[in-house]
Write an enzyme that holds these catalytic residues in place. Structure first.
Site, PDB file in Angstrom:
ATOM      1  N   LYS A  84       0.782  -1.242   0.000  1.00  0.00           N
ATOM      2  CA  LYS A  84       0.000   0.000   0.000  1.00  0.00           C
ATOM      3  C   LYS A  84       0.813   1.290   0.000  1.00  0.00           C
ATOM      4  CE  LYS A  84      -0.268   0.385   4.978  1.00  0.00           C
ATOM      5  NZ  LYS A  84      -1.000   0.786   6.147  1.00  0.00           N
ATOM      6  N   SER A 124     -10.144   1.780  -2.289  1.00  0.00           N
ATOM      7  CA  SER A 124      -9.661   3.042  -1.728  1.00  0.00           C
ATOM      8  C   SER A 124     -10.297   4.224  -2.449  1.00  0.00           C
ATOM      9  CB  SER A 124      -8.140   3.092  -1.908  1.00  0.00           C
ATOM     10  OG  SER A 124      -7.675   4.384  -1.688  1.00  0.00           O
ATOM     11  N   TYR A 149      -0.124   2.071  -7.281  1.00  0.00           N
ATOM     12  CA  TYR A 149      -0.943   1.557  -6.176  1.00  0.00           C
ATOM     13  C   TYR A 149      -2.424   1.810  -6.456  1.00  0.00           C
ATOM     14  CZ  TYR A 149      -3.481   1.517  -1.789  1.00  0.00           C
ATOM     15  OH  TYR A 149      -4.440   1.278  -0.835  1.00  0.00           O
ATOM     16  N   LYS A 153      -5.862  -0.845  -7.177  1.00  0.00           N
ATOM     17  CA  LYS A 153      -7.203  -0.849  -6.557  1.00  0.00           C
ATOM     18  C   LYS A 153      -8.271  -0.753  -7.654  1.00  0.00           C
ATOM     19  CE  LYS A 153      -5.854  -1.474  -2.519  1.00  0.00           C
ATOM     20  NZ  LYS A 153      -6.062  -2.808  -1.960  1.00  0.00           N
ATOM     21  N   PHE A 178     -11.677   5.838   3.004  1.00  0.00           N
ATOM     22  CA  PHE A 178     -11.080   7.172   2.963  1.00  0.00           C
ATOM     23  C   PHE A 178      -9.768   7.117   3.757  1.00  0.00           C
ATOM     24  CE2 PHE A 178     -13.453   9.858   0.123  1.00  0.00           C
ATOM     25  CZ  PHE A 178     -14.293   8.884  -0.367  1.00  0.00           C
ATOM     26  N   ARG A 231      -8.838  15.981   4.279  1.00  0.00           N
ATOM     27  CA  ARG A 231      -9.117  14.550   4.104  1.00  0.00           C
ATOM     28  C   ARG A 231     -10.231  14.117   5.054  1.00  0.00           C
ATOM     29  NH1 ARG A 231      -6.310  15.604   0.603  1.00  0.00           N
ATOM     30  NH2 ARG A 231      -4.479  14.556  -0.284  1.00  0.00           N
ATOM     31  N   ASP A 295      -0.906  14.872  -4.819  1.00  0.00           N
ATOM     32  CA  ASP A 295      -1.897  15.080  -3.756  1.00  0.00           C
ATOM     33  C   ASP A 295      -3.113  15.858  -4.261  1.00  0.00           C
ATOM     34  OD1 ASP A 295      -0.808  13.740  -1.658  1.00  0.00           O
ATOM     35  OD2 ASP A 295      -0.154  15.521  -0.542  1.00  0.00           O
TER      36      ASP A 295
HETATM   37  P1  NAD Z   1      -1.171  -3.369   6.094  1.00  0.00           P
HETATM   38  O1  NAD Z   1       0.062  -3.345   5.256  1.00  0.00           O
HETATM   39  O2  NAD Z   1      -1.068  -3.051   7.529  1.00  0.00           O
HETATM   40  O3  NAD Z   1      -1.898  -4.787   5.945  1.00  0.00           O
HETATM   41  C1  NAD Z   1      -1.822  -5.554   4.770  1.00  0.00           C
HETATM   42  C2  NAD Z   1      -1.512  -6.986   5.178  1.00  0.00           C
HETATM   43  O4  NAD Z   1      -1.451  -7.812   4.021  1.00  0.00           O
HETATM   44  C3  NAD Z   1      -0.161  -7.120   5.878  1.00  0.00           C
HETATM   45  O5  NAD Z   1      -0.332  -7.896   7.053  1.00  0.00           O
HETATM   46  C4  NAD Z   1       0.718  -7.835   4.859  1.00  0.00           C
HETATM   47  O6  NAD Z   1       1.699  -8.627   5.479  1.00  0.00           O
HETATM   48  C5  NAD Z   1      -0.307  -8.654   4.104  1.00  0.00           C
HETATM   49  N1  NAD Z   1       0.039  -9.005   2.719  1.00  0.00           N
HETATM   50  C6  NAD Z   1       0.398  -8.183   1.703  1.00  0.00           C
HETATM   51  N2  NAD Z   1       0.582  -8.895   0.580  1.00  0.00           N
HETATM   52  C7  NAD Z   1       0.344 -10.194   0.885  1.00  0.00           C
HETATM   53  C8  NAD Z   1       0.341 -11.401   0.150  1.00  0.00           C
HETATM   54  N3  NAD Z   1       0.632 -11.422  -1.147  1.00  0.00           N
HETATM   55  N4  NAD Z   1       0.028 -12.553   0.796  1.00  0.00           N
HETATM   56  C9  NAD Z   1      -0.274 -12.557   2.119  1.00  0.00           C
HETATM   57  N5  NAD Z   1      -0.299 -11.439   2.861  1.00  0.00           N
HETATM   58  C10 NAD Z   1       0.000 -10.277   2.262  1.00  0.00           C
HETATM   59  O7  NAD Z   1      -2.225  -2.389   5.371  1.00  0.00           O
HETATM   60  P2  NAD Z   1      -3.632  -1.848   5.890  1.00  0.00           P
HETATM   61  O8  NAD Z   1      -3.496  -0.402   6.145  1.00  0.00           O
HETATM   62  O9  NAD Z   1      -4.166  -2.739   6.944  1.00  0.00           O
HETATM   63  O10 NAD Z   1      -4.482  -2.009   4.558  1.00  0.00           O
HETATM   64  C11 NAD Z   1      -5.270  -3.154   4.300  1.00  0.00           C
HETATM   65  C12 NAD Z   1      -5.873  -3.017   2.910  1.00  0.00           C
HETATM   66  O11 NAD Z   1      -6.628  -1.812   2.833  1.00  0.00           O
HETATM   67  C13 NAD Z   1      -4.816  -2.929   1.803  1.00  0.00           C
HETATM   68  O12 NAD Z   1      -5.286  -3.633   0.678  1.00  0.00           O
HETATM   69  C14 NAD Z   1      -4.741  -1.451   1.518  1.00  0.00           C
HETATM   70  O13 NAD Z   1      -4.322  -1.184   0.195  1.00  0.00           O
HETATM   71  C15 NAD Z   1      -6.203  -1.038   1.727  1.00  0.00           C
HETATM   72  N6  NAD Z   1      -6.360   0.389   2.051  1.00  0.00           N
HETATM   73  C16 NAD Z   1      -5.621   0.919   3.081  1.00  0.00           C
HETATM   74  C17 NAD Z   1      -5.745   2.282   3.350  1.00  0.00           C
HETATM   75  C18 NAD Z   1      -4.920   2.908   4.460  1.00  0.00           C
HETATM   76  O14 NAD Z   1      -4.773   4.131   4.469  1.00  0.00           O
HETATM   77  N7  NAD Z   1      -4.385   2.142   5.415  1.00  0.00           N
HETATM   78  C19 NAD Z   1      -6.609   3.084   2.615  1.00  0.00           C
HETATM   79  C20 NAD Z   1      -7.348   2.495   1.586  1.00  0.00           C
HETATM   80  C21 NAD Z   1      -7.218   1.141   1.313  1.00  0.00           C
HETATM   81  N1  UDP Z   2       0.614  15.204   4.827  1.00  0.00           N
HETATM   82  C1  UDP Z   2       1.530  16.125   5.291  1.00  0.00           C
HETATM   83  N2  UDP Z   2       2.707  15.661   5.831  1.00  0.00           N
HETATM   84  C2  UDP Z   2       3.004  14.346   5.922  1.00  0.00           C
HETATM   85  C3  UDP Z   2       2.054  13.397   5.466  1.00  0.00           C
HETATM   86  C4  UDP Z   2       0.881  13.863   4.912  1.00  0.00           C
HETATM   87  O1  UDP Z   2       1.302  17.329   5.210  1.00  0.00           O
HETATM   88  O2  UDP Z   2       4.081  13.994   6.403  1.00  0.00           O
HETATM   89  C5  UDP Z   2      -0.668  15.674   4.275  1.00  0.00           C
HETATM   90  C6  UDP Z   2      -0.940  15.271   2.832  1.00  0.00           C
HETATM   91  O3  UDP Z   2      -0.382  16.209   1.936  1.00  0.00           O
HETATM   92  C7  UDP Z   2      -2.463  15.210   2.787  1.00  0.00           C
HETATM   93  C8  UDP Z   2      -2.834  14.771   4.218  1.00  0.00           C
HETATM   94  O4  UDP Z   2      -1.697  15.083   5.028  1.00  0.00           O
HETATM   95  O5  UDP Z   2      -3.003  16.492   2.579  1.00  0.00           O
HETATM   96  C9  UDP Z   2      -3.125  13.271   4.340  1.00  0.00           C
HETATM   97  O6  UDP Z   2      -2.022  12.546   3.787  1.00  0.00           O
HETATM   98  P1  UDP Z   2      -1.951  10.959   3.848  1.00  0.00           P
HETATM   99  O7  UDP Z   2      -0.703  10.546   3.135  1.00  0.00           O
HETATM  100  O8  UDP Z   2      -2.112  10.535   5.264  1.00  0.00           O
HETATM  101  O9  UDP Z   2      -3.246  10.475   3.062  1.00  0.00           O
HETATM  102  P2  UDP Z   2      -3.619  10.604   1.487  1.00  0.00           P
HETATM  103  O10 UDP Z   2      -2.915  11.800   0.935  1.00  0.00           O
HETATM  104  O11 UDP Z   2      -3.165   9.340   0.895  1.00  0.00           O
HETATM  105  O12 UDP Z   2      -5.090  10.786   1.457  1.00  0.00           O
END
Ligand code: NAD
Ligand code: UDP
Length: 339
Positions: A84, A124, A149, A153, A178, A231, A295
């Site tokens: 991610k 996402s 990335y 998605k 979000f 955000r 951004d």
């Molecule tokens: P994270 O990295 O903490 O969790 C992802 C997990 O998947 C990890 O435990 C990793 O080891 C495992 N993983 C990755 N590839 C793998 C594979 N091929 N086989 C087995 N395990 C695998 O991330 P998160 O923040 O918990 O995000 C979870 C999901 O949500 C992800 O798909 C991410 O893209 C999506 N997402 C996250 C955010 C965010 O801001 N955290 C926002 C939108 C979407």
């Molecule tokens: N941001 C920032 N400093 C940082 C990380 C993020 O000012 O070190 C700002 C970024 O420009 C955005 C907001 O914080 O406006 C959220 O960023 P994040 O990366 O957490 O989420 P995303 O941009 O992926 O929504």
């Protein structure tokens, strides 16, 4: 009922496992720990009293998926596993496409072979086109992603949609998150970024703990009230409960559905910093620097569909997010690796 959680050791996955166990579901996790620690499972157990069943493997390994589906009567799959880090995806696009799309294809194949018909996918808000006008609703234009990335998605959603349509009797929820932040109120599980955090909240937490000197705020010349980016931050426990609601929804609805999961409220970077300082009584030194490429100025969701159709609403606010994120950081200054 048994739920297979891919990536269940990660940030959102671990919080979702807790809420699933609380709701009485049996949880089976597949994770290769590429971005997480096995210790998060001990913590899930500490919170819930139940140790999830673990398969330590890559989701792309279809033989392991077959083993899991053979050994357990899985009712629904929640697919969190994926890489991610936006910047890393620009530097290593093929790794991202291989991992994120390869795991989704392997999972759909294995589900088809084993007649598992319910799937929830971690998508996402990044799939919304940069020209789309916030608040984003599920019908807002998508595509034109600014990094690999985001495309994983976008294509991941498409692959699942096509697979579901071809099968005809699958129930699929594409959940567009979000900005998930915060941690379980126990402080036992939370976000544990490796290296320099990309995201705002973990960076603020590391400044608060003294691990980093100051926060760089990426631009104060956006068309927002204070010039910094806006955000829709959502508490990770609310997000986890959104998955529980999606399981209920899929038990009654066939076909594919898209839901945005956010609070519907946008907060600026400066509002986040000020709230963190007030709630936790800690000063966050910061400097305004240039904009971060790619951004958006503003991103937040319209909540009509998630409230009206999914029957889910976020209940925790920015104060809770800041308090719980700091509580986790204080108790685990080096994340799970300090244990
Ligand atoms: P994270 O990295 O903490 O969790 C992802 C997990 O998947 C990890 O435990 C990793 O080891 C495992 N993983 C990755 N590839 C793998 C594979 N091929 N086989 C087995 N395990 C695998 O991330 P998160 O923040 O918990 O995000 C979870 C999901 O949500 C992800 O798909 C991410 O893209 C999506 N997402 C996250 C955010 C965010 O801001 N955290 C926002 C939108 C979407
Ligand atoms: N941001 C920032 N400093 C940082 C990380 C993020 O000012 O070190 C700002 C970024 O420009 C955005 C907001 O914080 O406006 C959220 O960023 P994040 O990366 O957490 O989420 P995303 O941009 O992926 O929504």
């Amino acid at each position: 009922m048994k739920i297979l959680v891919t990536g269940g050791a990660g940030f959102i996955g671990s919080h979702t496992c807790v809420e699933l166990v609380n709701r009485g579901y049996e949880v089976v996790i597949i994770d290769n720990f590429v971005n997480s620690s096995k210790r998060s499972l001990d913590r899930i157990c500490e919170i819930t009293g139940v140790m999830p069943i673990l398969y330590e493997a890559d989701v792309r390994d279809e033989s392991v998926l077959s083993e899991i589906f053979g050994e357990h009567e899985i009712d629904c799959v929640i697919h969190f596993a994926g890489l991610k880090a936006v910047g890393e995806s620009v530097a290593m696009p093929l790794r991202y496409y291989e991992n994120n799309l390869g795991s989704t294809i392997a999972l759909c194949n294995a589900m088809k072979r084993n007649s598992v018909k319910k799937l929830i996918f971690s998508s996402s808000a990044t799939v919304y086109a940069s020209g789309a006008e916030p608040p984003f609703s599920e019908g807002s234009p998508t595509g034109g992603c600014t990094n690999p990335y985001g495309w994983t998605k976008y294509f991941g959603e498409q692959i699942i949609r096509d697979a579901a349509r071809a099968e005809g009797d699958w129930s699929v929820a594409l959940l567009r998150y979000f900005n998930p932040v915060g941690a379980h109120k126990s402080g036992l599980i939370g976000e544990d970024p490796q290296g320099i955090p990309n995201n705002l909240m973990p960076f603020i937490c590391q400044v608060a703990s003294g691990r980093r000197e100051k926060l760089n705020i990426f631009g104060n010349d956006y068309p927002t009230p204070d010039g910094t980016g806006v955000r829709d931050y959502i508490h990770v426990v609310d997000l986890a409960l959104g998955h529980v609601a999606a399981i209920d929804y899929l038990s009654k609805n066939v076909g594919e559905s898209v839901f945005n999961l956010g609070t519907g409220k946008g907060y600026s970077v400066l509002e986040m910093v000020k709230t963190f300082e007030r709630v936790n009584d800690i000063k966050i030194p910061y400097e305004i620097v240039g904009r971060r490429p790619g951004d958006l100025a503003v991103s937040f969701t319209n909540t009509d569909r998630s409230a009206g159709v999914l029957g889910w609403k976020a209940t925790l606010g920015l104060d809770d997010m800041c308090r719980d994120a700091w509580n986790w950081q204080k108790k685990n200054p080096n994340g799970y690796s300090g244990l």
